[in-house]
Design an enzyme around this catalytic site. Structure first.
Site, mmCIF file in Angstrom:
data_model
loop_
_atom_site.group_PDB
_atom_site.id
_atom_site.type_symbol
_atom_site.label_atom_id
_atom_site.label_comp_id
_atom_site.label_asym_id
_atom_site.label_seq_id
_atom_site.Cartn_x
_atom_site.Cartn_y
_atom_site.Cartn_z
ATOM 1 C CB THR A 64 -10.247 4.479 -1.054
ATOM 2 O OG1 THR A 64 -9.740 4.861 0.227
ATOM 3 C CG2 THR A 64 -9.502 3.254 -1.539
ATOM 4 C CG HIS B 271 -1.960 -1.014 1.240
ATOM 5 N ND1 HIS B 271 -3.236 -0.820 0.761
ATOM 6 C CD2 HIS B 271 -1.901 -2.288 1.663
ATOM 7 C CE1 HIS B 271 -3.928 -1.945 0.906
ATOM 8 N NE2 HIS B 271 -3.133 -2.854 1.448
HETATM 9 C C1 26Q Z 1 3.068 0.644 10.688
HETATM 10 C C2 26Q Z 1 3.965 0.412 11.719
HETATM 11 C C3 26Q Z 1 3.777 1.025 12.946
HETATM 12 C C4 26Q Z 1 2.678 1.845 13.136
HETATM 13 C C5 26Q Z 1 1.780 2.070 12.114
HETATM 14 C C6 26Q Z 1 1.985 1.465 10.878
HETATM 15 C C7 26Q Z 1 1.036 1.732 9.779
HETATM 16 C C8 26Q Z 1 -0.336 1.698 9.974
HETATM 17 C C9 26Q Z 1 -1.203 1.983 8.950
HETATM 18 C C10 26Q Z 1 1.515 2.038 8.521
HETATM 19 C C11 26Q Z 1 0.633 2.320 7.496
HETATM 20 C C12 26Q Z 1 -0.742 2.303 7.698
HETATM 21 C C13 26Q Z 1 -1.724 2.639 6.673
HETATM 22 C C14 26Q Z 1 -1.435 2.961 5.419
HETATM 23 C C15 26Q Z 1 -2.481 3.347 4.474
HETATM 24 O O1 26Q Z 1 -3.606 3.615 4.853
HETATM 25 N N1 26Q Z 1 -2.175 3.400 3.174
HETATM 26 C C16 26Q Z 1 -3.164 3.763 2.191
HETATM 27 O O2 26Q Z 1 -3.777 2.582 1.724
HETATM 28 C C17 26Q Z 1 -4.881 2.896 0.894
HETATM 29 C C18 26Q Z 1 -5.559 1.588 0.533
HETATM 30 O O3 26Q Z 1 -4.792 0.869 -0.366
HETATM 31 C C19 26Q Z 1 -4.429 3.661 -0.335
HETATM 32 O O4 26Q Z 1 -5.574 4.035 -1.050
HETATM 33 C C20 26Q Z 1 -3.642 4.893 0.066
HETATM 34 O O5 26Q Z 1 -3.103 5.518 -1.086
HETATM 35 C C21 26Q Z 1 -2.537 4.526 1.024
HETATM 36 O O6 26Q Z 1 -1.892 5.684 1.503
#
Ligand code: 26Q
Length: 824
Positions: free
Chosen positions: A669, A371
């Site tokens: 999204t 992602h």
């Molecule tokens: C990781 C390690 C420690 C703490 C938190 C995290 C963590 C948590 C959530 C890292 C990333 C996320 C979320 C990422 C996210 O929401 N990405 C999005 O995903 C969507 C669905 O595919 C895309 O549409 C977005 O472009 C993207 O930014």
């Protein structure tokens, strides 16, 4: 002329799988349960009583159907998919579930008969905010589509006691408050103590050779109970799937001996150490945290989930050799990537498989979605932390890495540089994305341009080794929540125009164009009326929360999403100031009045993002209170953006701001939710915006800015100089000196130091100044188009008409066919 007075608050008959109740039976059932469970009569029922009893009715019917689904699956030995995600951002469920069950219509009538306020009852439900943003919400949309499209697909995650924090704005600053969503009972869940499993942490591994086989004993582990709570995911066609959330409990609660043996203090501290695992959702969405607790969370739900699946498989299907023919495990980003070594561990240590057999099963079972390409978001665990917490899992990862490096040696003999680059363990860190790629049969990005970047850049080395593993699966959203539920009037209008087929085949929305409705003045008039009503409703919410009066006749120009530098909320803020200065200077400036609406949370430790929120609140105060500009523009920051608020925002939006630096937003999204509701995108060619642009065509999208190749080239050459753009644009100079750094001569004294430094001192890696000019021009284009209302309405209708391909139903059918190989 199309009549939309009576709302069609019912799934059409053909989509329902059971006889709906009639109104009187429903009222009787409701009254009976109200008396039995809540001990009150209809006359005394509070909104809370009403909510709980309605939810109870829905859950009972869903749970019964859940049995039928499971029996069906077991009888026909069907393949099932398990979606592992550290987040599921569900949002409220009552109205959605009533809709899916075909009970919404009767329920509305029955509540009206009984003189109970259904809207108030909906408001009682606390949003389960078990996610940060896009990734978590995608998981929730996928659960909805899996069930609705009739696939046996279940979710697996953590039952966080506290979801994402609640955001308050105090003096323009974001304040975080704990989200205590479980303070009232959670009606939707069923606790399943008989299905609990144990997860092991720490301790040490003792290796023994028994009859020529290596046997591994886990000595002195910390044991944590994973207690399942199941939430039904209601679809159609007799399918009710399951979302299983695990809560962490101490084994000491089960073992009263420790208390009576006097080890009271240790028993209590163990209890809290265990329970801490499911205490809170990490409030970060784009940065990686090397925190022990985070790794504990990941292994906790993954191990519990895989143990459960294996147990279930052995009980109902028997032989584990055929496991991949019956089970797919999908990992939503790398957060559940320990699924690879955990499945290996169970197959080898507990089920007696040898390495090669176990590896074959594992790779054929697991698939992975990436992602993000942001380097700061890619997970890399320190070897020391990892080995201490998960000693046996570490040994397996090590072995996977060694075997993988040996294979690479065969392919690229002598190319140490490349092998070092690709190794799963390197620089004393475990690279989780590499582990996920090597351990699964499918790797996908979430939009075409993103998947291309994965192949050409981020995972290029791996693409060369495993070209057949790489796929694109552009994201989608469920139109049942984001159109049917959020915008019932538009739903009715569409259905009256083209019938109900689009509800189950969203691509059919194109019929709006094929049959000429996108050019039909009467239809467009109705659509515009609905938009206006939705805007009036949002205006009321804005007034109630912020005491700001906004005009529903103005353009509602909206940017709602997490706050992050790459999403460039700041670019919109700069444009607002540019427009504001023009309005101040020219009393006769002719523009369509505009209301700029922001919403979104910043990670609590992300200073730049929090400062951006403060900046927006500050300019909002200045602009909203400046009578000189005749109320031509207003700026609103809506507090505590979340799923339920989003449902009020998308239907009321005219303009969808999708202005990330090209290459940074994997998909987005929110852009699709706006599109379903007929908003026009102003956007860069990033993520799924590219496909939205292709779907609606050049004339129905306002495009600007650097493209992905241009951005990548600027990074490669390092040739960007932000000051070139600053020095040659007096508009930027005035904005910076008047609003960001009001005393340029006093070094280090900017009002907004993080913003100032990122834009000017550190040569802004997100290219705001370079995209500023083109963005201002694009915004002028929006203004021009909006003032041609006939044109604007057509554009709006075209957006809805071509949104169908961004339905998560279509996306799930592609995953099922190409990756999971499921039949509905
Ligand atoms: C990781 C390690 C420690 C703490 C938190 C995290 C963590 C948590 C959530 C890292 C990333 C996320 C979320 C990422 C996210 O929401 N990405 C999005 O995903 C969507 C669905 O595919 C895309 O549409 C977005 O472009 C993207 O930014």
């Amino acid at each position: 002329m199309i009549e939309t007075k009576t709302s069609m608050r019912q799934q059409p008959r053909e989509l329902l799988w059971q006889e709906s109740l009639d109104k009187d039976t429903f009222s009787r059932l409701f009254t009976e349960k109200l008396e039995m469970y809540r001990g009150v009569s209809v006359a005394d029922a509070t909104p809370e009583d009403t909510y709980i009893v309605l939810a109870q009715i829905a859950k009972e019917r869903a749970t019964r159907m859940g049995f039928t689904t499971m029996n069906e699956i077991q009888q026909h030995q069907k393949k099932q998919i398990y979606y592992f995600s550290i987040e599921f951002l569900l949002g409220r469920m009552l109205e959605q579930n009533l809709l899916s069950l075909g009970l919404l219509g009767v329920c509305e009538e029955s509540m009206a008969d009984l003189k109970l306020d259904l809207e108030k009852a909906y408001e009682i439900e606390l949003d389960p905010g078990l996610g940060n943003g896009g990734l978590g919400r995608l998981a929730a949309c996928f659960m909805d589509s899996l069930a609705f499209c009739g696939f046996p697909g279940h979710g697996c995650s953590i039952r966080y006691k506290h979801g994402l924090f609640e955001q308050r704005i105090v003096d323009g600053n974001q304040i975080e408050m704990a989200d205590n969503w479980l303070r009232n009972e959670n009606v939707w869940e069923i606790k399943k103590p008989s299905k609990a499993v144990t997860v092991k942490f720490g301790g040490s591994i003792r290796e023994e050779v028994v009859e020529g086989r290596h046997v591994f004993h886990h000595d002195d582990p910390e044991l944590v109970i994973a207690m399942p709570y199941d939430i039904p995911m209601i679809g159609s066609d007799q399918v009710v799937n399951n979302l299983r959330l695990f809560s962490a409990e101490s084994v000491r609660q089960f073992n009263f001996e420790a208390f009576s043996s006097g080890d009271y203090i240790n028993a209590i501290s163990d209890k809290y150490s265990a329970e801490a695992i499911s205490e809170i959702l990490y409030p970060d969405d784009s940065s990686y945290n090397n925190h022990l607790l985070r790794l504990k969370q990941q292994y906790f739900f993954v191990s519990a989930g895989i143990q459960t699946i294996i147990r279930h498989h052995k009980k109902y299907y028997g032989d584990l050799k055929a496991f991949p023919d019956y089970v797919s495990i999908h990992i939503n980003d790398t957060h559940p990537a320990v699924a690879v070594p955990e499945l290996m561990r169970i197959l080898i240590d507990e089920e007696g498989f040898d390495w090669d057999e176990a590896w074959d099963i594992t790779v054929r079972t697991i698939s992975y979605t990436n992602h993000t390409i942001l380097p700061e978001a890619l997970e890399r665990w320190d070897v020391t932390i990892f080995r201490t917490l998960l000693p046996r899992i570490f040994m397996i990862v090590n072995e996977i890495n060694e075997r993988f490096c040996r294979d690479l040696w065969e392919l690229f003999p002598g190319d140490w540089e490349r092998i070092g680059r690709m190794a799963i363990i390197g620089g004393n860190q475990i690279r989780m994305a590499f582990l996920a790629i090597v351990g699964s049969h499918s790797v996908n990005g979430v939009a075409e341009v993103h998947s291309e970047i994965l192949k050409a850049e981020l995972f290029h080395d791996f693409y060369e080794v495993y070209p057949q593993r790489f796929f694109n699966m552009t994201n989608g959203v469920t139109q049942r929540r984001w159109l049917q539920k959020a915008n019932p009037d538009l739903t009715d209008l569409i259905t009256q125009a083209i019938g109900t087929k689009w509800l189950s085949s969203p691509m059919e929305l194109t019929q709006l164009d094929v049959q000429g409705f996108t050019r039909d003045a009467a239809f467009l008039e109705q659509m515009a009326r609905i938009k206006r009503e939705n805007k009036a409703k949002l205006a009321e919410i804005i007034h109630a929360n912020k005491r700001i009066a906004v005009d529903p006749a103005s353009i509602f120009d909206v940017q709602v999403k997490r706050f992050h530098a790459y999403k460039r909320q700041l670019l919109l803020a700069l444009y607002i100031l540019e427009l504001y200065i023009r309005l101040r200077n020219d009393r006769d400036l002719e523009i369509a009045p505009r209301t700029f609406i922001f919403g979104g949370k910043a990670a609590p430790g992300y200073r730049f993002a929090k400062e951006t929120i403060k900046f927006i609140s500050t300019i909002a105060d200045i602009i909203n209170n400046d009578t000189e500009i005749r109320g031509m523009i207003k700026v609103v920051f809506l507090e505590n953006y979340r799923v339920s608020l989003a449902e009020d925002i998308f239907p009321a939006s005219d303009v969808s701001e999708q202005i990330s630096t090209a290459s940074k937003e994997a998909s987005g999204t929110g852009n699709m939710k706006f599109m379903f509701n007929g908003a026009i995108t102003i956007g860069t060619m990033d993520g799924a915006n590219v496909e939205i642009f292709e779907a609606v065509g050049e004339g129905n999208y306002v495009r600007f800015g650097l493209t992905v190749p241009e951005v990548l080239e600027l990074y490669r050459t390092g040739s960007y100089r932000c000051l070139e753009y600053y020095d040659s644009d007096p508009r930027l100079q005035q904005i910076v000196t008047e609003f960001i750094n009001t005393q340029p001569d006093v070094i280090g004294k900017a009002e907004f130091p993080n913003i100032y430094d990122s834009l000017i001192t550190y040569n802004d890696e997100y290219f705001l100044f370079k995209d500023f000019g083109p963005y201002v021009d694009a915004q002028s284009e929006i203004d021009r188009l909006y003032r041609d209302q006939d044109r604007w309405r057509q554009m709006s209708a075209m957006n809805t008409a071509y949104a169908g391909r961004f339905s998560s139903d279509e996306v799930i059918r592609r995953y099922a066919r190409d990756i999971w190989r499921l039949v509905p």
